[in-house]
Design an enzyme around this catalytic site. Structure first.
Site, mmCIF file in Angstrom:
data_model
loop_
_atom_site.group_PDB
_atom_site.id
_atom_site.type_symbol
_atom_site.label_atom_id
_atom_site.label_comp_id
_atom_site.label_asym_id
_atom_site.label_seq_id
_atom_site.Cartn_x
_atom_site.Cartn_y
_atom_site.Cartn_z
ATOM 1 N N THR A 1 -23.556 -3.381 34.098
ATOM 2 C CA THR A 1 -24.348 -3.849 33.109
ATOM 3 C C THR A 1 -23.447 -3.936 31.760
ATOM 4 O O THR A 1 -23.862 -4.789 30.959
ATOM 5 C CB THR A 1 -25.722 -2.649 33.043
ATOM 6 O OG1 THR A 1 -26.292 -2.735 34.087
ATOM 7 C CG2 THR A 1 -26.547 -3.127 31.831
ATOM 8 N N ASN B 1 -19.229 0.520 33.265
ATOM 9 C CA ASN B 1 -20.198 1.263 32.709
ATOM 10 C C ASN B 1 -19.487 2.687 32.217
ATOM 11 O O ASN B 1 -20.043 3.121 31.310
ATOM 12 C CB ASN B 1 -21.378 1.479 33.510
ATOM 13 C CG ASN B 1 -22.342 0.526 33.780
ATOM 14 O OD1 ASN B 1 -22.136 -0.511 32.802
ATOM 15 N ND2 ASN B 1 -23.236 0.268 34.584
ATOM 16 N N ARG C 1 -26.902 0.368 26.342
ATOM 17 C CA ARG C 1 -25.657 -0.397 26.353
ATOM 18 C C ARG C 1 -25.841 -1.829 26.269
ATOM 19 O O ARG C 1 -24.913 -2.612 25.783
ATOM 20 C CB ARG C 1 -25.127 -0.070 27.936
ATOM 21 C CG ARG C 1 -25.771 -0.197 29.114
ATOM 22 C CD ARG C 1 -25.045 0.205 30.095
ATOM 23 N NE ARG C 1 -25.776 0.158 31.522
ATOM 24 C CZ ARG C 1 -26.694 1.406 31.857
ATOM 25 N NH1 ARG C 1 -26.677 2.481 31.093
ATOM 26 N NH2 ARG C 1 -26.967 1.074 33.073
ATOM 27 N N ASP D 1 -33.716 -5.246 36.788
ATOM 28 C CA ASP D 1 -32.723 -4.352 37.214
ATOM 29 C C ASP D 1 -33.294 -3.070 37.758
ATOM 30 O O ASP D 1 -32.769 -2.525 38.790
ATOM 31 C CB ASP D 1 -31.549 -3.923 35.912
ATOM 32 C CG ASP D 1 -30.359 -3.241 36.550
ATOM 33 O OD1 ASP D 1 -29.688 -3.806 37.381
ATOM 34 O OD2 ASP D 1 -30.282 -2.052 36.165
ATOM 35 N N HIS E 1 -25.462 -9.561 35.540
ATOM 36 C CA HIS E 1 -24.736 -9.601 36.851
ATOM 37 C C HIS E 1 -25.810 -9.850 37.622
ATOM 38 O O HIS E 1 -27.027 -10.239 37.308
ATOM 39 C CB HIS E 1 -24.317 -8.117 36.965
ATOM 40 C CG HIS E 1 -25.189 -7.218 36.871
ATOM 41 N ND1 HIS E 1 -26.466 -6.712 37.750
ATOM 42 C CD2 HIS E 1 -25.416 -6.189 35.886
ATOM 43 C CE1 HIS E 1 -27.025 -5.900 37.288
ATOM 44 N NE2 HIS E 1 -26.518 -5.276 36.143
ATOM 45 N N HIS F 1 -25.331 -3.288 42.550
ATOM 46 C CA HIS F 1 -24.576 -4.440 42.173
ATOM 47 C C HIS F 1 -22.973 -3.728 41.870
ATOM 48 O O HIS F 1 -22.962 -2.703 42.546
ATOM 49 C CB HIS F 1 -24.969 -5.057 41.321
ATOM 50 C CG HIS F 1 -25.403 -4.388 39.998
ATOM 51 N ND1 HIS F 1 -24.677 -3.864 38.842
ATOM 52 C CD2 HIS F 1 -26.681 -3.786 39.651
ATOM 53 C CE1 HIS F 1 -25.252 -3.207 38.151
ATOM 54 N NE2 HIS F 1 -26.372 -3.120 38.636
#
Length: 554
Positions: free
Chosen positions: A82, A103, A168, A299, A345, A488
């Site tokens: 992410t 991350n 984030r 997500d 992503h 992912h």
């Protein structure tokens, strides 16, 4: 079914549900630069998912496919997570340039006991930890400016507002110079750790969310398209029985985590974004403005239920309707706006369903690849008592103790790499020295080698002593839980490929199937808002959005 954005807009007291209004008549092509740039990131929206549902979209996604469509965009680096993904969208910089390599990474030199660094934290804050809700959010690790930073540098009258389901993504897309920035946390709803005072729009939005949370939600109706996907699939290796595939987002009252893992989160996020647009009158000032929206529900749904069940089907169809409502309200504002939509992503479905549907090589990792397991074996077999390895997962950057002698560090590194490479689940291991010596990748991202992909994520100051890349369709979750069954982060195209869409009223649409990168978004938008990008300062290139011999890249 009423779009969730419309429901939240009504709760906020805004004038009516935009989706219910009569459509505006076609407008002539706009003259001059747009007054508002809207950038949308749909977390974990892979190119595969977009292609799968594209024929069924009738709302906001359908509108955007009438613009410039790049169905084969790439988050071209290996660390498809992410934070690095969002850092590419509005900086034009790959992780190797931006410094946002993952991350989380490790800094073994810092004084605090927690050596892990969260990409959007300030580790110098008193009592800070990389764990959720134990850190002070900061932009300090982002080494490059964002589009909003550049717009304000070119014209201080430009305004930048950010709303996101994650801190984030709000940090990495917004950058250092924002007028309003808000993100979701289960504990505090939308907040910003006092980065700037709460506005009336923010207060009203959180009150609307509180009212929505107070009411339990029954299971959503099952659309006909989703019926064939509504089949319970048992998840293997979980400590308690877990199944996915047939959930429909029912929840009890005041369960904030369930709210977050449903289409309700994106509805609230879009409603707050629209309320800020109205409150700040974005697009109606003396300079072009920027509204950034991070949509995180896809997500959370992907991690909790996988990507091929009824849950994702319901979520994407509802997001399509919510986006239609959002765009309709922008239309009613009467401003000239331009939209860019992409993702940070992609994502992989649960291996249990992949195998049941013909993908026979999908599997889960096991505890043998956990950095703690490898570390324990090394200490036992090599005769060390101290911790030797640090890592965040059974893949990605692995760090070797800095307190060892040079000889022992070399011996430990060599043996650790040997053990990772011996696993049938590991595709490749690259050392920091190999990545440091490799040139920055060039050319079409669909042709890059594994070394190229890993190099695009490598920062000599922050990356590990070596990086582990798993084989395709190996899910790096050894022990699934009720909220974490799929993920992912791999260097493979199901995680790297994302759609990139541009739309503006009057812009003649076209489709370009050739591979492009998310780092191309900033230089593509920059000419529309009068921003000059210094040569050599980014990794992306401008994508021409004018069909035919004319060009938007000037």
């Amino acid at each position: 079914m009423k779009p969730r954005t419309a429901a939240f807009l009504l709760m906020l007291g805004l004038a009516g549900a935009a989706a219910a209004q009569a459509p505006r008549p076609p407008s002539p092509p706009p003259q001059g630069p747009p007054r508002l740039i809207v950038v949308l990131s749909v977390d974990q929206l892979s190119a595969d998912l977009f292609a799968q549902y594209r024929p069924h979209f009738t709302g906001g996604f359908r509108r955007l496919t009438g613009g410039a469509v790049f169905p084969s965009g790439y988050q071209s680096h290996a660390a498809t997570e992410t934070c690095p993904g969002h850092s590419t969208i509005l900086t034009g910089a790959r992780p190797a340039r931006s410094g946002i390599i993952a991350n989380n990474w490790y800094d073994l030199s810092i004084a605090r006991a927690d050596k892990r660094i969260y990409c959007a934290e300030d580790p110098s804050a008193p009592g800070s930890s990389s764990r959720e809700n134990q850190y002070r959010v900061s932009t300090q690790f982002l080494r490059v400016p964002t589009l909003g930073d550049l717009m304000k540098r070119a014209n201080p009258a430009s305004r930048v507002a950010v709303v996101s389901g994650k801190d984030r993504s709000a940090i990495m897309m917004g950058g250092r110079n924002v007028d309003q920035r808000w993100w979701w946390t289960d504990r505090d709803l939308f907040n910003n750790q006092n980065e700037h005072p709460a506005s009336a729009a923010l207060t009203a939005a959180n009150q609307a969310v509180e009212r929505a949370l107070a009411e339990p939600r029954a299971a959503r109706p099952l659309p006909a398209l989703c019926e064939a996907r509504s089949r319970a699939v048992a998840i293997e290796q979980s400590e308690q029985p877990v199944s996915v595939g047939a959930h429909r987002f029912a929840r009890a009252a005041n369960v904030r985590e369930a709210f977050r893992r449903s289409p309700e989160l994106d509805g609230a996020t879009l409603a707050l974004a629209m309320a800020l647009r109205d409150e700040m009158r974005l697009g109606q000032g003396p300079a072009a403005d920027l509204l950034i929206v991070g949509l995180a529900a896809t997500d959370y749904v992907g991690h909790t239920y996988g990507t091929q069940g009824a849950e994702m089907c319901i979520n994407l169809l509802e997001l399509d309707r919510s986006l239609a409502d959002f765009f309709a309200r922008l239309d009613r504002a009467g401003i000239d706006y331009m939209v860019a939509l992409t993702a940070d992503h992609g994502g992989l479905d649960v291996p249990e369903r992949i195998r049941a549907n013909g993908g026979l090589d999908a599997s889960r990792t096991t505890d043998e690849l956990a950095p703690s397991t490898i570390d324990e074996g090394l200490r036992r077999d090599l005769g060390f008592s101290e911790q030797l390895l640090w890592g965040d997962a059974p893949f990605g950057d692995i760090y070797v103790s800095r307190t060892l002698s040079a000889r022992d560090r070399a011996r430990v590194t060599q043996e650790a790499i040997r053990r990772y490479r011996a696993s049938p689940r590991v595709a490749q291991v690259f050392t920091g020295a190999e990545l440091r010596a490799a040139p920055s990748p060039t050319g079409s991202p669909d042709t890059w080698s594994l070394l190229d992909r890993a190099r695009a994520s490598f920062d000599p100051e922050r990356s590990g002593d070596f990086v582990v890349l798993l084989r395709p369709r190996v899910t790096p979750i050894a022990r699934p839980s009720a909220s974490y069954v799929a993920t992912h982060g791999s260097p493979w195209d199901y995680d790297r490929r994302v759609p990139i869409l541009f739309w503006r009223r009057g812009l003649l649409g076209f489709e370009q199937p050739q591979s492009v990168e998310t780092v191309d978004i900033l230089p593509t938008l920059a000419p529309f808002v009068g921003v000059t990008v210094a040569a050599g300062s980014i990794d992306g290139r401008c994508l021409d959005l004018i069909e035919g011999p004319a060009t938007s890249c000037r």
